[in-house]
Design a protein around this motif. Structure first.
Motif, PDB file in Angstrom:
ATOM      1  N   ALA A 273      18.960  54.935 123.463  1.00  0.00           N
ATOM      2  CA  ALA A 273      17.678  55.639 123.458  1.00  0.00           C
ATOM      3  C   ALA A 273      17.841  57.076 123.929  1.00  0.00           C
ATOM      4  O   ALA A 273      17.216  57.996 123.390  1.00  0.00           O
ATOM      5  CB  ALA A 273      16.682  54.897 124.346  1.00  0.00           C
ATOM      6  N   ALA A 274      18.706  57.275 124.944  1.00  0.00           N
ATOM      7  CA  ALA A 274      18.923  58.625 125.463  1.00  0.00           C
ATOM      8  C   ALA A 274      19.548  59.529 124.405  1.00  0.00           C
ATOM      9  O   ALA A 274      19.144  60.683 124.229  1.00  0.00           O
ATOM     10  CB  ALA A 274      19.822  58.563 126.700  1.00  0.00           C
ATOM     11  N   ILE A 275      20.531  58.995 123.684  1.00  0.00           N
ATOM     12  CA  ILE A 275      21.172  59.781 122.621  1.00  0.00           C
ATOM     13  C   ILE A 275      20.185  60.054 121.498  1.00  0.00           C
ATOM     14  O   ILE A 275      20.110  61.175 120.962  1.00  0.00           O
ATOM     15  CB  ILE A 275      22.406  59.033 122.079  1.00  0.00           C
ATOM     16  N   ALA A 276      19.399  59.041 121.159  1.00  0.00           N
ATOM     17  CA  ALA A 276      18.430  59.194 120.080  1.00  0.00           C
ATOM     18  C   ALA A 276      17.388  60.250 120.420  1.00  0.00           C
ATOM     19  O   ALA A 276      16.963  61.029 119.554  1.00  0.00           O
ATOM     20  CB  ALA A 276      17.752  57.854 119.802  1.00  0.00           C
ATOM     21  N   GLN A 277      16.953  60.288 121.673  1.00  0.00           N
ATOM     22  CA  GLN A 277      15.964  61.281 122.076  1.00  0.00           C
ATOM     23  C   GLN A 277      16.550  62.683 122.093  1.00  0.00           C
ATOM     24  O   GLN A 277      15.874  63.657 121.778  1.00  0.00           O
ATOM     25  CB  GLN A 277      15.419  60.939 123.468  1.00  0.00           C
ATOM     26  N   THR A 278      17.836  62.777 122.457  1.00  0.00           N
ATOM     27  CA  THR A 278      18.482  64.093 122.532  1.00  0.00           C
ATOM     28  C   THR A 278      18.821  64.632 121.148  1.00  0.00           C
ATOM     29  O   THR A 278      18.722  65.839 120.894  1.00  0.00           O
ATOM     30  CB  THR A 278      19.776  64.004 123.379  1.00  0.00           C
ATOM     31  N   MET A 279      19.228  63.723 120.246  1.00  0.00           N
ATOM     32  CA  MET A 279      19.627  64.156 118.909  1.00  0.00           C
ATOM     33  C   MET A 279      18.896  63.291 117.869  1.00  0.00           C
ATOM     34  O   MET A 279      19.430  62.279 117.391  1.00  0.00           O
ATOM     35  CB  MET A 279      21.155  64.045 118.765  1.00  0.00           C
ATOM     36  N   PRO A 280      17.669  63.667 117.521  1.00  0.00           N
ATOM     37  CA  PRO A 280      16.844  62.839 116.633  1.00  0.00           C
ATOM     38  C   PRO A 280      17.472  62.577 115.263  1.00  0.00           C
ATOM     39  O   PRO A 280      17.223  61.530 114.657  1.00  0.00           O
ATOM     40  CB  PRO A 280      15.559  63.666 116.500  1.00  0.00           C
ATOM     41  N   ASP A 281      18.284  63.485 114.737  1.00  0.00           N
ATOM     42  CA  ASP A 281      18.866  63.247 113.414  1.00  0.00           C
ATOM     43  C   ASP A 281      19.843  62.077 113.443  1.00  0.00           C
ATOM     44  O   ASP A 281      19.990  61.344 112.452  1.00  0.00           O
ATOM     45  CB  ASP A 281      19.547  64.509 112.882  1.00  0.00           C
ATOM     46  N   LEU A 282      20.516  61.873 114.591  1.00  0.00           N
ATOM     47  CA  LEU A 282      21.375  60.692 114.724  1.00  0.00           C
ATOM     48  C   LEU A 282      20.529  59.422 114.785  1.00  0.00           C
ATOM     49  O   LEU A 282      20.921  58.379 114.243  1.00  0.00           O
ATOM     50  CB  LEU A 282      22.240  60.799 115.989  1.00  0.00           C
ATOM     51  N   ALA A 283      19.394  59.513 115.478  1.00  0.00           N
ATOM     52  CA  ALA A 283      18.496  58.354 115.533  1.00  0.00           C
ATOM     53  C   ALA A 283      18.055  57.961 114.134  1.00  0.00           C
ATOM     54  O   ALA A 283      18.011  56.770 113.772  1.00  0.00           O
ATOM     55  CB  ALA A 283      17.290  58.691 116.413  1.00  0.00           C
ATOM     56  N   GLU A 285      19.713  58.646 111.364  1.00  0.00           N
ATOM     57  CA  GLU A 285      20.889  58.178 110.635  1.00  0.00           C
ATOM     58  C   GLU A 285      21.177  56.714 110.914  1.00  0.00           C
ATOM     59  O   GLU A 285      21.550  55.949 110.004  1.00  0.00           O
ATOM     60  CB  GLU A 285      22.091  59.036 111.029  1.00  0.00           C
ATOM     61  N   PHE A 286      20.976  56.295 112.182  1.00  0.00           N
ATOM     62  CA  PHE A 286      21.280  54.916 112.558  1.00  0.00           C
ATOM     63  C   PHE A 286      20.028  54.025 112.541  1.00  0.00           C
ATOM     64  O   PHE A 286      20.103  52.857 112.906  1.00  0.00           O
ATOM     65  CB  PHE A 286      21.909  54.872 113.950  1.00  0.00           C
ATOM     66  N   GLY A 287      18.904  54.597 112.132  1.00  0.00           N
ATOM     67  CA  GLY A 287      17.679  53.797 112.065  1.00  0.00           C
ATOM     68  C   GLY A 287      17.199  53.359 113.427  1.00  0.00           C
ATOM     69  O   GLY A 287      16.675  52.253 113.579  1.00  0.00           O
ATOM     70  N   ILE A 288      17.376  54.241 114.408  1.00  0.00           N
ATOM     71  CA  ILE A 288      16.973  53.897 115.772  1.00  0.00           C
ATOM     72  C   ILE A 288      15.556  54.402 116.010  1.00  0.00           C
ATOM     73  O   ILE A 288      15.239  55.560 115.746  1.00  0.00           O
ATOM     74  CB  ILE A 288      17.916  54.534 116.800  1.00  0.00           C
ATOM     75  N   ARG A 289      14.736  53.528 116.525  1.00  0.00           N
ATOM     76  CA  ARG A 289      13.363  53.898 116.855  1.00  0.00           C
ATOM     77  C   ARG A 289      13.283  54.064 118.367  1.00  0.00           C
ATOM     78  O   ARG A 289      13.390  53.108 119.114  1.00  0.00           O
ATOM     79  CB  ARG A 289      12.373  52.828 116.392  1.00  0.00           C
ATOM     80  N   ALA A 290      13.140  55.338 118.818  1.00  0.00           N
ATOM     81  CA  ALA A 290      13.101  55.598 120.256  1.00  0.00           C
ATOM     82  C   ALA A 290      11.861  54.973 120.864  1.00  0.00           C
ATOM     83  O   ALA A 290      10.780  54.994 120.292  1.00  0.00           O
ATOM     84  CB  ALA A 290      13.115  57.101 120.528  1.00  0.00           C
ATOM     85  N   ALA A 291      12.075  54.407 122.031  1.00  0.00           N
ATOM     86  CA  ALA A 291      10.953  53.776 122.742  1.00  0.00           C
ATOM     87  C   ALA A 291      10.166  54.837 123.479  1.00  0.00           C
ATOM     88  O   ALA A 291      10.389  55.131 124.643  1.00  0.00           O
ATOM     89  CB  ALA A 291      11.477  52.730 123.733  1.00  0.00           C
ATOM     90  N   ASN A 292       9.218  55.451 122.755  1.00  0.00           N
ATOM     91  CA  ASN A 292       8.427  56.543 123.350  1.00  0.00           C
ATOM     92  C   ASN A 292       7.215  55.970 124.058  1.00  0.00           C
ATOM     93  O   ASN A 292       6.482  55.153 123.512  1.00  0.00           O
ATOM     94  CB  ASN A 292       7.955  57.520 122.270  1.00  0.00           C
ATOM     95  N   SER A 293       7.000  56.439 125.260  1.00  0.00           N
ATOM     96  CA  SER A 293       5.798  56.056 125.993  1.00  0.00           C
ATOM     97  C   SER A 293       4.676  56.992 125.616  1.00  0.00           C
ATOM     98  O   SER A 293       4.891  58.165 125.371  1.00  0.00           O
ATOM     99  CB  SER A 293       6.066  56.148 127.508  1.00  0.00           C
TER     100      SER A 293
END
Length: 417
Positions: A273-283, A285-293
């Motif tokens: 989640a930390a990487i996904a939030q820092t670099m959204p294009d990687l999120a 690319e990997f289909g990661i959905r950041a757990a945003n509050s």
């Protein structure tokens, strides 16, 4: 410590010699003066005899002059004797070394050196016990115990400089106390003895990052690269190598490391989640959905029951409220110094409003080996950011707390932005 005591005694003796030497020269000066008076008497007596023999004076005048000469000699010798009290006071002067030493000890105590000496000897006596507690995983150390252990262990390593485990412990204690330079040197000692020791390499890189200097960031990246040469699938090294590269503004290299890390990490891992939030294009690319509050939430998911939790109560002044629309993210993090990587970080998108409080816990750690529960002292930073970049840019708002102790499981702090 022994050399310090020896130096103190030597200075005391030197001081005594300087004071006593002129006094002990007085007997010699008195003896010289008496000899001179006697010689003058003999000369005048010879002159009187010559005058008597030549008939210049009669016998009665000779006797009168002789009596006067004897009285004059006696008077001069008595005067010289009374002017010197060396034989009377010499016994008191012998006490001067003791008096001077007592004064020196009093000054030493006034400066707090005696307390430091007591701490030093106490540390030496208890170093082994502290080490056993630490190695057994017992981290219930007070700040005084940590300082005592550090002093004792440092002294022990002077006599045993090849003790890699000792240097390792010294580095960890120094880091926990915020002594980054000392921690860095201690881990360098470990690596000089065991160049491929993994724990030492990871700890060394962590300290280099905490110093927060570009040259040290480069050193840290070199350390992670050395680790990855041997173990290219090391998840922690990949995550941290990406973090360091990102801090050096080399986003392409950071993306390469983080891409490799994301291919290995479980999707439930907090670092994902930390990487996904820092670099959204990687999120993406990997289909990661950041757990945003959502901003309306007043709390985040708390940590585990046995971990430390820090509740940050946030308030905004009128000027910040008026400018809130230009910011896209709220970032809250805790770290042991006002530089280096955070032990816990929460980053959330905002839409014109921010939560009244944010909870930091071990669940918000970027590294499993560096969590909020590992810290005894923290600084808390709150930032309003305009973009997804973790570095502070012009126009963004940020505030820091003072350093404070993390002594309880759940603590709260109030900050205004």
């Amino acid at each position: 410590m022994i050399s310090l005591i020896a130096a103190l005694i030597l200075l005391t003796l030197l001081f005594c010699i300087v004071i006593l030497l002129p006094w002990y020269k007085k007997p010699h000066g008195l003896h010289v003066n008496q000899n001179r008076q006697t010689e003058l008497y003999q000369d005048k007596l010879a002159e009187l005899k010559q005058d008597l023999a030549a008939g210049n004076i009669d016998e009665q005048a000779y006797q009168t002059a002789l009596d006067d000469l004897k009285l004059q000699l006696a008077s001069e010798l008595a005067k010289s004797q009374n002017s010197s009290s060396i034989q009377v006071k010499r016994g008191y002067l012998l006490m001067l070394p003791l008096i001077t030493l007592a004064i020196a000890i009093a000054i030493y105590a006034w400066q707090g050196k005696l307390t430091q000496m007591q701490q030093f000897f106490h540390a030496k006596e208890n170093t082994a016990d502290f080490a056993q507690k630490l190695l057994a995983g017992n981290e219930s150390f007070s700040q005084a115990e940590l300082e005592s252990f550090y002093i004792g262990l440092r002294d022990k390593l002077k006599n045993n400089p090849d003790d890699a485990m000792g240097w390792m412990l010294l580095g960890r204690v120094a880091y926990s106390q915020g002594q980054l330079e000392n921690a860095m040197h201690a881990f360098e000692k470990v690596l000089a003895i065991e160049p491929d020791k993994y724990s030492a390499q990871m700890s060394y890189a962590q300290v280099l990052i905490a110093i927060n200097d570009e040259s040290y960031f480069k050193k840290a990246l070199t350390v992670y690269q050395r680790i990855l040469t041997r173990t290219p699938r090391d998840e922690e090294a990949l995550v941290m190598a990406g973090y360091v590269a990102f801090q050096l503004k080399d986003k392409n290299t950071a993306k390469q490391y983080w891409r490799s890390a994301l291919s290995l990490l479980d999707k439930s891992d907090n670092r994902v989640a930390a990487i996904a939030q820092t670099m959204p294009d990687l999120a993406q690319e990997f289909g990661i959905r950041a757990a945003n509050s959502t901003p309306a939430q007043s709390n985040q998911t708390p940590g585990t029951a046995d971990s430390k939790q820090l509740i940050v109560k946030l308030s905004l002044n009128e000027k910040t409220k008026q400018a809130l629309a230009q910011f896209k993210y709220l970032v809250v993090f805790a770290r042991p110094q006002l530089s280096g990587p955070p032990a816990a970080v929460v980053r959330m998108p905002i839409n014109g409003e921010v939560p009244s409080q944010i909870t930091l816990s071990d669940k918000n750690a970027m590294m499993p080996t560096f969590k909020l529960s590992d810290l005894n002292q923290v600084y808390v930073t709150v930032r309003l950011s305009k973009d997804a970049d973790v570095t502070l840019t012009e126009g963004e708002l940020e505030t820091h707390s003072e350093a404070f102790e993390l002594s309880d499981k759940i603590q709260s702090i109030e900050l205004s932005l």
